[in-house]
Design an enzyme around this catalytic site. Structure first.
Site, mmCIF file in Angstrom:
data_model
loop_
_atom_site.group_PDB
_atom_site.id
_atom_site.type_symbol
_atom_site.label_atom_id
_atom_site.label_comp_id
_atom_site.label_asym_id
_atom_site.label_seq_id
_atom_site.Cartn_x
_atom_site.Cartn_y
_atom_site.Cartn_z
ATOM 1 C CB THR A 1 -0.812 -2.649 -8.911
ATOM 2 O OG1 THR A 1 -2.348 -2.025 -8.415
ATOM 3 C CG2 THR A 1 -1.546 -3.296 -9.709
ATOM 4 C CE LYS B 1 -2.336 -4.522 0.616
ATOM 5 N NZ LYS B 1 -2.046 -5.085 -0.756
ATOM 6 N NE ARG B 2 -11.308 1.898 -0.908
ATOM 7 C CZ ARG B 2 -12.296 2.206 -1.750
ATOM 8 N NH1 ARG B 2 -12.236 2.021 -2.602
ATOM 9 N NH2 ARG B 2 -13.538 1.908 -0.806
ATOM 10 C CE LYS C 1 -8.036 -4.457 -1.464
ATOM 11 N NZ LYS C 1 -7.150 -4.694 -2.122
ATOM 12 C CG HIS D 1 -10.025 -5.909 -12.972
ATOM 13 N ND1 HIS D 1 -8.604 -5.718 -12.550
ATOM 14 C CD2 HIS D 1 -10.404 -5.051 -14.131
ATOM 15 C CE1 HIS D 1 -8.220 -4.712 -14.269
ATOM 16 N NE2 HIS D 1 -9.507 -4.640 -14.712
ATOM 17 C CE LYS E 1 0.667 1.363 -7.791
ATOM 18 N NZ LYS E 1 -0.696 2.207 -7.680
#
Ligand code: 26Q
Length: 849
Positions: A685, A574-575, A580, A383, A689
């Site tokens: 992911t 998100k984290r 990110k 991952h 959504k």
């Protein structure tokens, strides 16, 4: 005296076979009257409450037990159906299952949602309120844990014989509060009120060994064997949670292990006259499953974490092997045809040497036979692409905690390196590169390599990610075993992420398309023509508007910020991680703020009002991530309190982002921020959504974004429905060593202005220097995340988004097309691919629905 209360006295019944009579019961009713009767009975008789009870706790648990009865009934039938069919099983081994809430999903999948609402109504209760009462089961960090939960939902819906194995942490992911613009972590004691969904199964308790030493001995046949002795043992007690498929009678099982001290453990100390020490020792044993590690990139070297990993691997393998022995005796010749283990990242990869140990030491198989079985049952999913996130354990620590496993790893390595040497004679550098042991002053076990060598399948989680794995991190292994490597693009379950979380959209989809999309998401394709229908667009827009009102309510309650549902809702949840790039998002917000502050009407004449929401948890030890949260909060304070800005721009940081929050957030979002540095986000992911719920993505060519964009192009023939920006993964690589952020800043007036505001202390007037570490990171030529490099193209893409939003019909059209193109991103498709190419299970219908 035993101070162990966790493992009951399991004396067998003396009568010969009471089981048939004991289990002969008619199926439980599924009508309103059946539910009201059971809820009343649990409330009044089981819990002993009455009309004076004021809390919603007992009504909630009474409902859950009513449903659990029906789930258990179906779980038993499902198990018998699998047994009778004699089919192969797969086991999903994961340190994380981020289940969130269970009630709404259980009702939906059992087909009891309307029946239960009516039953509760008759009892004077509101279903919505009980649903909101449930605490999230936060037994995961983020994407990897939630993926495991979505997989289970899809496997049950596809009627695949798949069982989840994980850890029953007493404390899940910490609860996040913001105090003085800083993240504060509170423990998440989610089990304090008990979970009524689970069922303890003490009869399947397993024993796990730690420490001690190994010795050779000769068995009764005179054969030389190895035994692991003087170990400190801990018990693993399983708890089963039912996983219902969508209205198909199938209920699979998630089995979570909880640590308990052994009786001898207690007794040994107690006899030595040290009662307090015995209690302390018991506590140490039970500590193993106390808490989830809250890092979503590996925090290396923590012994307790390795204890957890081995605990899961050993308990689960013992469980499967003992079940095998019960049905087939000790003949393992068909074991690999009938069983498969999917390793969710390297976290459970002790399963490779543990399988070898159990087969050789406990079941007396020869090395080659055991290796044959192991490498035909294990499959590994990676991952991450970040090399620093690959798990390594110091040989010293590993050998101290798991001495027998380390011996086996050395032996696996010897066999493996022999194979490498045969293939590439004389290539000693390659041997060192590929060895399972990384040599150096402190030698380490490389868990990813162990997982690759021990598995017949290795997969990434999106097309780009799988490609980059075989070109980069795992290149040597790909050259050796090209056919092991494959891609399985992630997904999410539409049952939770559309039907459950977006009832208004569900209704509109059902009316427009029928309800086949609930199990065949490709059906959404048929929405595309409706995008050109003005009447349909109005309905779509109304749904989005109501969902934005619902989200605005959450933001007001949890952030104290007013979001106007007419504005563009721009969301990144998100984290918190540098790769990110929440930082890039804030820089854009500062840029918009600075434009509004110039007062130059030319710059603000066709302004699109925008509400920016950012949420996510930072690992408690991740300094810069925490500082980014502080920056978001401080910028929000300045913007939201400036009367000259008004409704044109809002920024809020949502505390304690979690599964149940996402169920409100995704339906209410217009613009989905997926802005990682290309080549760093394995898949994502959340992006899926948002897409299903009709948000439009602003994103880089990273992870599954690429496939999201491709699906839109396939559907519409153009790329108008995705706001693309940023360097590609190749360009990011090419930038290494030749990156000059300061020159980029100097050359860009907007970025210069943003940096100047930041550097002037405008957002930290009372705490000088607060954002120095962030400023330095942006200005560093070694910034791996290239924030400055992508700023210009990000701001341009944001302008395209803002302009597009002003054309409401056009935007709504894009929104519909995004939902229409999202069919690929169902975990139903993902699971079908795992099954067709890795597990090869037969689907087995359960008898009733
Ligand atoms: C490892 C060792 C010690 C302590 C913690 C960990 C640890 C725990 C969790 C390491 C990593 C994680 C979680 C990783 C994760 O969530 N990865 C995400 O997986 C998603 C599902 O495949 C992808 O969509 C995301 O791109 C990826 O970041």
């Amino acid at each position: 005296m035993s101070i162990n209360h966790r493992t009951h006295n399991m004396r067998p019944l003396r009568v010969s076979n009471p089981t048939t009579e004991l289990f002969a019961q008619p199926p439980l009713g599924m009508e309103v009257a059946d539910l009201t009767a059971d809820i009343r009975r649990y409330f009044g008789n089981f819990y002993g409450r009455d009309k004076y009870c004021r809390s919603s706790h007992y009504p909630y648990h009474s409902l859950v037990l009513t449903l659990r009865d029906r789930l258990m009934e179906r779980a038993r039938k499902t198990r018998f159906a699998y047994e009778e069919a004699g089919v192969k099983h797969a086991y999903y081994l994961s340190l994380e299952f981020l289940m969130g809430r269970t009630l709404g999903n259980a009702l939906l999948n059992l087909g009891l949602d309307t029946v239960a609402a009516e039953a509760l109504g008759q009892l004077g209760l509101a279903l919505e309120e009980l649903i909101d009462n449930e605490h999230d089961a936060g037994l995961g960090n983020g994407g990897l844990g939630r993926l495991a939960a979505c997989f289970l939902d899809s496997c049950a819906t596809l009627q695949l014989p798949v069982m989840g194995y994980g850890i029953r942490y007493e404390y899940g992911m910490f609860r996040q509060r913001i105090e003085n613009s800083r993240q504060v972590e509170d423990p998440d004691h989610w089990l304090r009120d008990g979970s009524s969904w689970e069922l303890e199964r003490p009869e399947h308790t397993r024993r796990i060994q730690y420490q001690g030493r190994t010795e050779f001995f000769r068995d009764a046949q005179g054969k030389q064997r190895v035994r692991w002795i003087d170990s400190k043992d801990v018990l693993a007690v399983p708890y089963d949670t039912p996983i219902p498929g969508y209205r198909n009678g199938t209920v699979n099982v998630l089995r979570l292990w909880s640590a308990a001290a052994t009786d001898e453990f207690d007794l040994g100390e107690f006899n030595a006259g040290s009662y307090p020490e015995s209690v302390a020792a018991k506590n140490a044993a039970e500590n193993i499953t106390m808490v989830l590690y809250p890092n979503d990139a590996s925090e290396n070297g923590k012994e307790l974490r390795l204890r957890q990993q081995y605990f899961l691997a050993s308990a689960s393998l013992q469980d499967v092997l003992e079940r095998w022995e019960l049905h087939h005796g000790i003949d393992f010749s068909r074991f690999a045809e009938q069983n498969c283990f999917q390793l969710n990242d390297t976290h459970p990869s002790c399963a490779v040497p543990e399988m070898m140990r159990l087969l050789i030491d406990e079941y007396n198989l020869e090395w080659d036979a055991a290796w044959q079985i192991t490498t035909h049952t294990m499959a590994y999913t990676n991952h991450t692409l970040l090399p620093e996130a690959l798990e390594r354990w110091s040989v010293h620590l590993f050998g101290h905690l798991l001495p027998r496993l380390l011996e086996i790893i050395y032996e696996i390595n010897a066999h493996f390196l022999t194979e490498v040497a045969r293939r590439w004679p004389g290539d000693t550098e390659r041997l060192a590169r590929m060895s399972l042991i990384e040599e150096g002053p402190v030698p380490h076990v490389r868990m990813a390599y162990l997982a690759i060598v021990g598995s017949f399948s290795v997969n990434g989680v999106a097309a780009l990610h799988s490609e980059l794995l075989v070109q980069g991190l795992f290149r040597d292994f790909y050259e050796l075993w090209p056919s092991k490597f494959n891609n399985k693009t992630n997904g999410v379950t539409q049952r939770r992420w559309v039907a459950g979380s977006n009832p208004l959209l569900r209704q509109l989809l059902d009316t427009t398309l029928g309800n086949a999309w609930l199990t065949r998401l490709d059906e959404l394709r048929r929405l595309a023509p409706h995008a050109d229908d003005a009447g349909f667009r109005d309905q779509w827009q109304t749904v989005k508007y109501r969902n934005k009102e619902r989200l605005a309510k959450l933001v007001l309650r949890d952030c104290g910020v007013v979001f106007d549902p007419n504005a563009l809702f721009d969301v990144q949840v998100k984290r918190i991680h540098e790769y990110k790039r929440q930082l890039l998002n804030v820089l854009h917000v500062i840029h918009l703020y600075s434009r509004l502050k110039t007062g130059d009407p030319a710059l603000t004449k066709d302004w699109t009002s925008r509400c920016v929401l950012i949420g996510g948890k930072a690992a408690p030890g991740y300094f810069i991530a925490k500082r980014i949260i502080t920056l978001i909060c401080k910028v929000a304070e300045v913007i939201n309190s400036d009367p000259t800005i008004g409704n044109r721009l809002k920024l809020a940081f949502l505390p304690n982002y979690r599964v149940s929050a996402m169920e409100i957030i995704a339906p209410g979002t217009d613009l989905s921020e997926q802005i990682s540095t290309a080549g760093k986000e394995a898949s994502g992911t959340g992006n899926m959504k948002f897409m299903m719920n009709g948000a439009i993505t602003i994103g880089t060519l990273d992870g599954a974004n690429i496939e999201i964009r491709e699906e839109l192009i396939k559907l519409t023939g153009n790329d108008d429905n995705f706001f693309l920006f940023g360097l590609t993964a190749d360009e990011v690589e090419a930038t290494r060593g030749a990156y000059d952020p300061n020159a980029l800043i100097a050359a860009d007036a907007d970025l210069s202005r943003v940096m100047k505001l930041l550097e002037s202390g405008h957002f930290n007037a009372f705490e000088p220097g607060l954002f120095e570490p962030i400023i330095n990171a942006i200005r560093s030529p070694h910034d791996p995340w290239l924030v400055a490099a992508d700023f210009r193209s990000f701001v341009d893409a944001q302008e395209r988004a803002a302009t597009a939003y002003r054309d409401r019909a056009g935007w709504t059209r894009m929104s519909i097309l995004n939902t229409a193109a999202s069919g690929k991103f169902s975990t139903d498709r993902t699971m079908q691919e795992y099954n067709a190419e890795i597990w090869k299970l037969s689907s087995v219908a359960s008898t009733s629905t």
